[in-house]
Design a protein around this motif. Sequence first.
Motif, mmCIF file in Angstrom:
data_model
loop_
_atom_site.group_PDB
_atom_site.id
_atom_site.type_symbol
_atom_site.label_atom_id
_atom_site.label_comp_id
_atom_site.label_asym_id
_atom_site.label_seq_id
_atom_site.Cartn_x
_atom_site.Cartn_y
_atom_site.Cartn_z
ATOM 1 N N GLN A 118 0.840 -1.187 0.000
ATOM 2 C CA GLN A 118 0.000 0.000 0.000
ATOM 3 C C GLN A 118 0.879 1.242 0.000
ATOM 4 O O GLN A 118 1.813 1.371 0.793
ATOM 5 N N SER A 121 -3.511 6.659 0.406
ATOM 6 C CA SER A 121 -4.952 6.707 0.175
ATOM 7 C C SER A 121 -5.356 8.158 -0.045
ATOM 8 O O SER A 121 -4.611 9.080 0.319
ATOM 9 N N ASN A 130 -7.922 3.322 -1.489
ATOM 10 C CA ASN A 130 -6.612 2.848 -1.069
ATOM 11 C C ASN A 130 -5.758 2.567 -2.294
ATOM 12 O O ASN A 130 -6.242 1.981 -3.282
ATOM 13 N N TRP A 132 -2.371 0.998 -4.150
ATOM 14 C CA TRP A 132 -1.454 -0.133 -4.057
ATOM 15 C C TRP A 132 -0.547 -0.193 -5.280
ATOM 16 O O TRP A 132 -0.918 0.282 -6.355
ATOM 17 N N SER A 156 -13.181 2.119 -1.105
ATOM 18 C CA SER A 156 -13.460 1.469 0.175
ATOM 19 C C SER A 156 -14.868 0.900 0.248
ATOM 20 O O SER A 156 -15.119 -0.036 1.008
#
Length: 206
Positions: A118, A121, A130, A132, A156
């Motif tokens: 990660q 965000s 989020n 990645w 989310s």
Amino acid sequence: MLLIALFALLSAQVTVTSNQQGTYNGVKYELWVSGGGSGCSCTIKGNGCAFSAQWNNCGDYLCRAGNGGSTLTYAYTKSGSGGGYSFIGVYGWTTSPLVEFYIVDDWFSGGGNSGGSQKGSFTVDGANYNIWQHTQNNQPSIQGTATFEQFFSIRSSQRTSGTISVSQHFDKWNSLGMKMGSIYEAKALVEAGGGNGSIDYSSCSI
């Protein structure tokens, strides 16, 4: 006359059942399937990037359509399952460097997990995403088998209609040191890693 008009409307689409890319009614599309299975198809409706897709244990299944742009607006219904992983949203590639990217608004049960690390965000379009990054080693790409980075923004909370501000995700990735190259494509996508399911876009624009 009504029946003729209805027939013409229903005929205004193209269905592909094997790995293929093309342009229909001014919209670019591609179907990519890594396995066998049955019922692996993608129907481009000819109305913006709207499409319908079906898969039944097709391996890695990707159906996508669109001409790129800074915003995706969409609405769809879905049913069934997406196997071990699944992503619905915006998908594309850049070149120099080679990057595969996803902006994920929805998924089937068990999906929506990118792996990797990660990076951060941020909040946009009414929800937190989020971010990645994951390295793909010697995997299929638009430039053949290659090693490349994958960038993900994963919402989310899931939704099946709305607007994705694509360019704001690009800006955020770049601010985190996730450098993109020249945009090769940005399309509306459904990807399923198995399962038996379907999706039907009633509207789509990108």
